[in-house]
Design an enzyme around this catalytic site. Structure first.
Site, PDB file in Angstrom:
ATOM      1  N   ASN A   9       0.827  -0.959   0.163  1.00  0.00           N
ATOM      2  CA  ASN A   9       0.234  -0.168   0.254  1.00  0.00           C
ATOM      3  C   ASN A   9       1.124   1.091  -0.318  1.00  0.00           C
ATOM      4  O   ASN A   9       1.713   1.866   0.979  1.00  0.00           O
ATOM      5  CB  ASN A   9      -1.115  -0.126   1.176  1.00  0.00           C
ATOM      6  CG  ASN A   9      -1.612   1.625   0.968  1.00  0.00           C
ATOM      7  OD1 ASN A   9      -1.990   2.268   0.524  1.00  0.00           O
ATOM      8  ND2 ASN A   9      -2.145   1.162   2.324  1.00  0.00           N
ATOM      9  N   TRP A  10       1.317   1.482  -0.997  1.00  0.00           N
ATOM     10  CA  TRP A  10       1.844   2.741  -1.115  1.00  0.00           C
ATOM     11  C   TRP A  10       1.239   4.659  -0.723  1.00  0.00           C
ATOM     12  O   TRP A  10       2.445   5.010  -0.386  1.00  0.00           O
ATOM     13  CB  TRP A  10       2.376   3.668  -2.569  1.00  0.00           C
ATOM     14  CG  TRP A  10       2.911   2.608  -3.647  1.00  0.00           C
ATOM     15  CD1 TRP A  10       3.379   1.283  -3.160  1.00  0.00           C
ATOM     16  CD2 TRP A  10       4.388   3.045  -4.315  1.00  0.00           C
ATOM     17  NE1 TRP A  10       5.360   0.790  -3.584  1.00  0.00           N
ATOM     18  CE2 TRP A  10       5.378   1.921  -4.774  1.00  0.00           C
ATOM     19  CE3 TRP A  10       3.948   3.754  -5.127  1.00  0.00           C
ATOM     20  CZ2 TRP A  10       5.890   1.370  -5.607  1.00  0.00           C
ATOM     21  CZ3 TRP A  10       5.140   3.904  -6.558  1.00  0.00           C
ATOM     22  CH2 TRP A  10       6.312   3.156  -6.659  1.00  0.00           C
ATOM     23  N   LYS A  11      -0.263   4.727  -0.062  1.00  0.00           N
ATOM     24  CA  LYS A  11      -0.482   5.226   0.263  1.00  0.00           C
ATOM     25  C   LYS A  11      -0.579   6.654  -0.184  1.00  0.00           C
ATOM     26  O   LYS A  11      -0.690   6.437  -1.494  1.00  0.00           O
ATOM     27  CB  LYS A  11       0.404   5.670   1.594  1.00  0.00           C
ATOM     28  CG  LYS A  11       0.057   4.624   2.493  1.00  0.00           C
ATOM     29  CD  LYS A  11       0.002   4.442   3.973  1.00  0.00           C
ATOM     30  CE  LYS A  11       0.352   3.172   4.613  1.00  0.00           C
ATOM     31  NZ  LYS A  11       0.123   3.599   6.216  1.00  0.00           N
ATOM     32  N   HIS A  94      -9.380   1.339   5.111  1.00  0.00           N
ATOM     33  CA  HIS A  94      -8.121   1.177   5.704  1.00  0.00           C
ATOM     34  C   HIS A  94      -8.041   2.069   7.471  1.00  0.00           C
ATOM     35  O   HIS A  94      -8.720   3.708   6.880  1.00  0.00           O
ATOM     36  CB  HIS A  94      -7.301   1.708   5.173  1.00  0.00           C
ATOM     37  CG  HIS A  94      -5.650   1.908   4.862  1.00  0.00           C
ATOM     38  ND1 HIS A  94      -4.978   2.637   6.448  1.00  0.00           N
ATOM     39  CD2 HIS A  94      -4.734   1.083   4.790  1.00  0.00           C
ATOM     40  CE1 HIS A  94      -4.020   2.447   6.769  1.00  0.00           C
ATOM     41  NE2 HIS A  94      -3.527   1.407   6.193  1.00  0.00           N
ATOM     42  N   GLU A  96      -6.163   4.832   8.152  1.00  0.00           N
ATOM     43  CA  GLU A  96      -6.312   6.243   7.683  1.00  0.00           C
ATOM     44  C   GLU A  96      -7.220   6.537   6.992  1.00  0.00           C
ATOM     45  O   GLU A  96      -7.996   7.960   7.381  1.00  0.00           O
ATOM     46  CB  GLU A  96      -5.004   6.438   6.625  1.00  0.00           C
ATOM     47  CG  GLU A  96      -3.679   6.352   7.321  1.00  0.00           C
ATOM     48  CD  GLU A  96      -2.506   5.646   6.793  1.00  0.00           C
ATOM     49  OE1 GLU A  96      -2.739   5.640   5.772  1.00  0.00           O
ATOM     50  OE2 GLU A  96      -1.999   4.957   7.382  1.00  0.00           O
ATOM     51  N   GLU A 164      -5.011  -4.690  10.746  1.00  0.00           N
ATOM     52  CA  GLU A 164      -3.615  -3.679  10.872  1.00  0.00           C
ATOM     53  C   GLU A 164      -3.820  -3.291  12.761  1.00  0.00           C
ATOM     54  O   GLU A 164      -4.605  -1.719  12.474  1.00  0.00           O
ATOM     55  CB  GLU A 164      -3.928  -2.989   9.787  1.00  0.00           C
ATOM     56  CG  GLU A 164      -4.053  -3.072   8.330  1.00  0.00           C
ATOM     57  CD  GLU A 164      -2.717  -2.633   7.361  1.00  0.00           C
ATOM     58  OE1 GLU A 164      -2.186  -2.282   6.878  1.00  0.00           O
ATOM     59  OE2 GLU A 164      -3.410  -1.498   7.303  1.00  0.00           O
ATOM     60  N   GLY A 170       3.346   2.036  10.789  1.00  0.00           N
ATOM     61  CA  GLY A 170       3.958   4.021  10.322  1.00  0.00           C
ATOM     62  C   GLY A 170       4.432   3.875  11.688  1.00  0.00           C
ATOM     63  O   GLY A 170       5.472   4.336  12.194  1.00  0.00           O
ATOM     64  N   SER A 209       4.083  -2.100  10.421  1.00  0.00           N
ATOM     65  CA  SER A 209       5.393  -2.246  10.407  1.00  0.00           C
ATOM     66  C   SER A 209       6.210  -3.827  10.026  1.00  0.00           C
ATOM     67  O   SER A 209       6.930  -4.107  10.571  1.00  0.00           O
ATOM     68  CB  SER A 209       5.613  -1.552  11.519  1.00  0.00           C
ATOM     69  OG  SER A 209       5.967  -0.092  12.134  1.00  0.00           O
ATOM     70  N   GLY A 230       2.944  -1.411   3.925  1.00  0.00           N
ATOM     71  CA  GLY A 230       2.985   0.335   3.861  1.00  0.00           C
ATOM     72  C   GLY A 230       4.319   1.080   3.468  1.00  0.00           C
ATOM     73  O   GLY A 230       4.870   1.118   2.233  1.00  0.00           O
ATOM     74  N   GLY A 231       5.136   1.436   4.608  1.00  0.00           N
ATOM     75  CA  GLY A 231       6.229   1.949   3.912  1.00  0.00           C
ATOM     76  C   GLY A 231       7.289   1.151   3.645  1.00  0.00           C
ATOM     77  O   GLY A 231       7.908   1.429   3.078  1.00  0.00           O
TER      78      GLY A 231
END
Ligand code: 13P
Length: 246
Positions: A9-11, A94, A96, A164, A170, A209, A230-231
């Site tokens: 997920n590149w956000k 998600h 976010e 999640e 993150g 993470s 993510g990251g």
């Protein structure tokens, strides 16, 4: 054993050049890539490029979709449009989206229904906040987020659940493999209890993470069927290190 599903997920990150370089590098590692089912979820504006560059073991997903169909909904992207583009997956709910954009369980439910009806495969995200975990409320919250959606579905054949924990996203903090396994088992029990078609084969991914150094321990858990990353999905090398553990 079924292949793991590993989604990036590149956000709201990356550029066209990044996408190009990432897909080239990932595709060059065909041997590693074939170990898992891999999905890349870049921002909306890069989806068309991603679809034209991906294929084989690398599928494309969107990070969100509208709860409405086509119509006068400025700024929204209807799930039918994603299908039109060749996108196969969509992330819905998600944390976010829930926290920063006010998506309630009811909105998440509408989005899941729309996406499934359009023919997309859905990654439904669930997860508790730190306060909820500290209050011993984590399982109840997660099961409730899930049951709201399950209550109105007739089949789970195109559904994946991503657990999640919000406090692990993150932050560099990961749920311990044992805590994650415990939640995944509770999610699978809820899925089975629904009695819905396909319930026993729904994959449950862990997100928060995940990186090359913790993926093996997570993937060794009985009910962890993959990861939503993510990251560590932004650089091909880091993402491949996770795929290598699958
Ligand atoms: P991080 O891997 O950066 O913690 O993000 C997880 C996530 O939110 C994936 O959807």
């Amino acid at each position: 054993m079924a292949q793991k599903l590993i989604a990036g997920n590149w956000k709201s990150n990356g550029s066209l050049a990044d996408l190009d370089a990432f897909i080239n590098e990932i595709s060059a590692a065909a041997g590693l890539l074939s170990r898992a089912e891999v999905v890349l979820c870049p921002p909306f504006v890069y989806l068309q490029n991603a679809v034209s560059l991906c294929g084989g073991h690398l599928a494309v997903g969107a990070q969100n979709c509208s709860m409405q169909g086509a119509g006068a909904f400025t700024g929204e992207v209807a799930s039918e449009m994603l299908v039109d583009l060749g996108v196969q997956w969509v992330i819905v709910g998600h944390s976010e989206r829930r926290e920063l954009f006010g998506e309630s369980d009811a909105v998440v439910l509408e989005k899941v229904k729309r996406a499934l009806a359009s023919g997309l495969k859905v990654m439904l995200c669930v997860g508790e906040s730190l306060a909820q975990r500290e209050q011993g409320d984590a399982t109840r919250i997660v099961v409730k987020q899930l049951s709201v959606v399950l209550s109105e579905l007739t089949s789970l054949e195109s559904l994946v659940v991503a657990y999640e924990p919000v406090w692990a996203i993150g932050t560099g903090k990961t749920a311990s493999a044992g805590d994650a396994q415990e939640m995944h088992a509770a999610i699978k029990a809820e899925l089975l209890a629904s009695g819905l078609k396909g319930a026993s084969s729904v994959k449950v991914l862990y997100g928060g993470s995940v990186k090359g150094s913790n993926a093996a321990e997570l993937f060794a858990q009985k009910d962890i069927d993959g990861a939503l990353v993510g990251g560590a999905s932004l650089k091909a090398k880091d993402f491949l290190a996770i795929i290598a553990e699958s």
